[in-house]
Design a protein around this motif. Structure first.
Motif, mmCIF file in Angstrom:
data_model
loop_
_atom_site.group_PDB
_atom_site.id
_atom_site.type_symbol
_atom_site.label_atom_id
_atom_site.label_comp_id
_atom_site.label_asym_id
_atom_site.label_seq_id
_atom_site.Cartn_x
_atom_site.Cartn_y
_atom_site.Cartn_z
ATOM 1 N N ASP A 3 0.837 -1.211 0.000
ATOM 2 C CA ASP A 3 0.000 0.000 0.000
ATOM 3 C C ASP A 3 0.867 1.255 0.000
ATOM 4 N N ILE A 20 2.453 1.698 -3.519
ATOM 5 C CA ILE A 20 1.476 2.180 -4.508
ATOM 6 C C ILE A 20 1.093 3.638 -4.236
ATOM 7 N N ASP A 21 0.889 3.966 -2.964
ATOM 8 C CA ASP A 21 0.506 5.348 -2.633
ATOM 9 C C ASP A 21 1.595 6.338 -3.021
ATOM 10 N N TYR A 30 1.561 6.770 -6.874
ATOM 11 C CA TYR A 30 0.504 7.622 -7.431
ATOM 12 C C TYR A 30 0.567 9.048 -6.926
ATOM 13 N N ASP A 90 -8.321 4.697 -8.664
ATOM 14 C CA ASP A 90 -8.587 3.453 -7.932
ATOM 15 C C ASP A 90 -8.324 2.223 -8.790
ATOM 16 N N LYS A 148 -4.583 1.809 -9.284
ATOM 17 C CA LYS A 148 -3.926 1.339 -8.053
ATOM 18 C C LYS A 148 -4.040 -0.175 -7.945
ATOM 19 N N THR A 149 -5.216 -0.687 -8.283
ATOM 20 C CA THR A 149 -5.427 -2.137 -8.204
ATOM 21 C C THR A 149 -4.587 -2.884 -9.231
ATOM 22 N N ARG A 157 -0.826 -2.746 -8.342
ATOM 23 C CA ARG A 157 -0.567 -3.642 -7.207
ATOM 24 C C ARG A 157 -0.356 -5.082 -7.685
#
Ligand code: HEM
Length: 178
Positions: A63, A66-67, A70, A90, A93-94, A97
């Protein structure tokens, strides 16, 4: 020790293991030039094994990774606009990941290569220029190296894991620029 308050747990320790063993470069059938590329970056079976061992630590930190990624991408107006036009934060992000965790399956086969070439094409279609792609990879690499540093406590392990992870990130970039 289940102490939930303890900080990053220094859970990786591979100092006992030798690094790349000569002659065990990773190879794929029917990929002449790609095999030469992989040999040039010294991608070995030992690296692929190491990736699998590192995976749990990446999962724990995914997490954050990824955060950070972005946040940096969305800091560039032009890139934010591309994302909002073609997708959503969103959704991306998925997919990112899944893409990153897949690297740590340590399974660089035909399917892996084909998928990455396909993703490179998708980015071409949305008009993402290589300079931004490469900037994004450097951001990813910065975050990875930070996580690896936090999760290891001896220099040899750090060196090994950093070398392995950067090889795989470099391979992705080679495929994108092809
Ligand atoms: C789609 C990875 C950089 C914009 C994707 C997908 C992946 C991915 C796995 C999903 C493809 C699919 O739907 O199957 C990556 C990686 C990057 C990167 C590894 C660099 C390290 C960027 C950047 C942008 C971007 C910097 C900024 C604009 C997009 C967009 C899509 C996409 C808009 C969706 C396209 C569509 O669904 O039509 N990316 N990406 N990507 N990416 Fe990236």
């Amino acid at each position: 020790n289940n102490n939930v308050d303890s900080p990053a747990s220094h859970s990786l320790d591979f100092k006992d293991q030798n690094h790349s063993v000569a002659g065990s470069f990773h190879k794929l059938e029917g990929h002449g030039e790609l095999n030469e590329q992989m040999r040039m970056i010294d991608l070995t079976e030992a690296d692929l094994n190491l990736l699998r061992r590192v995976k749990p630590v990446v999962e724990q930190n995914i997490d954050y990774i990824i955060d950070q990624f972005y946040n940096s991408v969305l800091g560039v107006n032009k890139l934010e606009a591309i994302i909002l036009e073609h997708s959503s934060i969103d959704r991306l992000k998925t997919t990112l990941r899944g893409h990153i965790l897949e690297i740590f399956n340590g399974k660089v086969d035909d399917e892996y290569i084909a998928k990455r070439l396909m993703i490179a094409n998708i980015h071409k279609k949305v008009g993402l220029e290589p300079k931004w792609y490469l900037s994004a990879f450097q951001n990813l690499q910065n975050v990875f190296i930070r996580v690896i540093y936090n999760e290891t406590n001896d220099d040899n392990t750090r060196l090994r894991v950093v070398q392995t992870v950067t090889k795989l990130l470099n391979l992705e970039q080679q495929l994108v620029l092809e």
